[in-house]
Design a protein around this motif. Sequence first.
Motif, mmCIF file in Angstrom:
data_model
loop_
_atom_site.group_PDB
_atom_site.id
_atom_site.type_symbol
_atom_site.label_atom_id
_atom_site.label_comp_id
_atom_site.label_asym_id
_atom_site.label_seq_id
_atom_site.Cartn_x
_atom_site.Cartn_y
_atom_site.Cartn_z
ATOM 1 N N GLU A 95 0.833 -1.209 0.000
ATOM 2 C CA GLU A 95 0.000 0.000 0.000
ATOM 3 C C GLU A 95 0.864 1.254 0.000
ATOM 4 N N VAL A 96 0.558 2.147 -0.921
ATOM 5 C CA VAL A 96 1.221 3.449 -0.933
ATOM 6 C C VAL A 96 0.588 4.333 0.136
ATOM 7 N N ILE A 97 1.438 4.923 0.967
ATOM 8 C CA ILE A 97 0.957 5.805 2.034
ATOM 9 C C ILE A 97 1.787 7.088 2.015
ATOM 10 N N GLU A 98 1.087 8.196 1.878
ATOM 11 C CA GLU A 98 1.769 9.493 1.978
ATOM 12 C C GLU A 98 1.699 9.909 3.442
ATOM 13 N N LYS A 99 2.811 10.077 4.086
ATOM 14 C CA LYS A 99 2.776 10.371 5.522
ATOM 15 C C LYS A 99 3.925 11.265 5.958
ATOM 16 N N GLU A 100 3.577 12.085 6.934
ATOM 17 C CA GLU A 100 4.570 12.994 7.501
ATOM 18 C C GLU A 100 5.401 12.234 8.533
ATOM 19 N N ASN B 252 -3.506 4.432 -0.574
ATOM 20 C CA ASN B 252 -4.297 4.796 0.599
ATOM 21 C C ASN B 252 -5.297 5.917 0.279
ATOM 22 N N PRO B 253 -6.505 5.821 0.829
ATOM 23 C CA PRO B 253 -7.517 6.863 0.558
ATOM 24 C C PRO B 253 -7.049 8.257 0.980
ATOM 25 N N HIS C 115 -7.861 3.440 -4.368
ATOM 26 C CA HIS C 115 -8.074 2.351 -5.326
ATOM 27 C C HIS C 115 -6.970 1.300 -5.222
ATOM 28 N N GLU C 116 -7.175 0.206 -5.976
ATOM 29 C CA GLU C 116 -6.211 -0.895 -5.990
ATOM 30 C C GLU C 116 -6.069 -1.406 -7.413
#
Length: 255
Positions: A78-83, A121-122, A151-152
């Motif tokens: 899963e791609v997650i954009e996170k600080e 990730n949403p 989405h996936e």
Amino acid sequence: MKKTSIISHLQFLIIACCCAALFTACESKDSSRGSSTSWSTEPTEEIVGEEKAILTDPPMVPPAITRDHATKVIVELEVIEKEMEIMDGVKYMFWTFGGTVPGKFIRVREGDLVEFHLKNNPGSKMPHNIDLHAVTGQGGGASSTFTAPGHETVFSFTALNKGLFIYHCATAPVGMHIANGMYGMILVEPKEGLPKVDKEYYICQGDFYTKGAYGEAGLQPFEMSKALTETPDYVLFNGKVGALTGDKALTAKTG
Ligand SMILES: [Cu+2]
């Protein structure tokens, strides 16, 4: 035997990679692949059974493969954009494969049929995809995995070539996605397996380009002008200053 961070044991393997040159290298490599549609999904040996891949956060790697046959391996990433902190007191909005920089480590066996699920990730703001250099054909999976937030996408490939390969996001601008942390490694173990070792670690270098200078506190945005001239503020192993020192040092027995 005393533990030490000095890498001196003969039976000690470090799986290391260098992403320093990736910023420019990947874009030229992608264009050289063209838009081949020949998929390497034809099994090279009988596929027996099915299993879900164990993915690990750096600096750890999944356990060695003990199977003596090919199987269907399901990978869910899963791609997650996170600080996260790039340095104590300095934050950065990383774009990650699995929540870490580098991304989660993937381990399969030569001949395996890999069913790859890429989720975005949403909470993401950007679409992303994945180009695994272990894949033969179609941008390493990039053209099949362009995935909007929430989405996936799924594609399959046969792991034809043994080796340790980089994977990265190949969504334009590719260099920006990579510079934000979108890379990791996939190991395709040879059919006969790898020599037994005491420990395996996963280290990946990455360059980061921030608006503020090195060490400037607060949330630091990505700075494209520094990326274009390849003048990074941070050159890091495993995504944070000090990620592998102090109580996070890698350990091995002296030999
Ligand atoms: Cu991306």
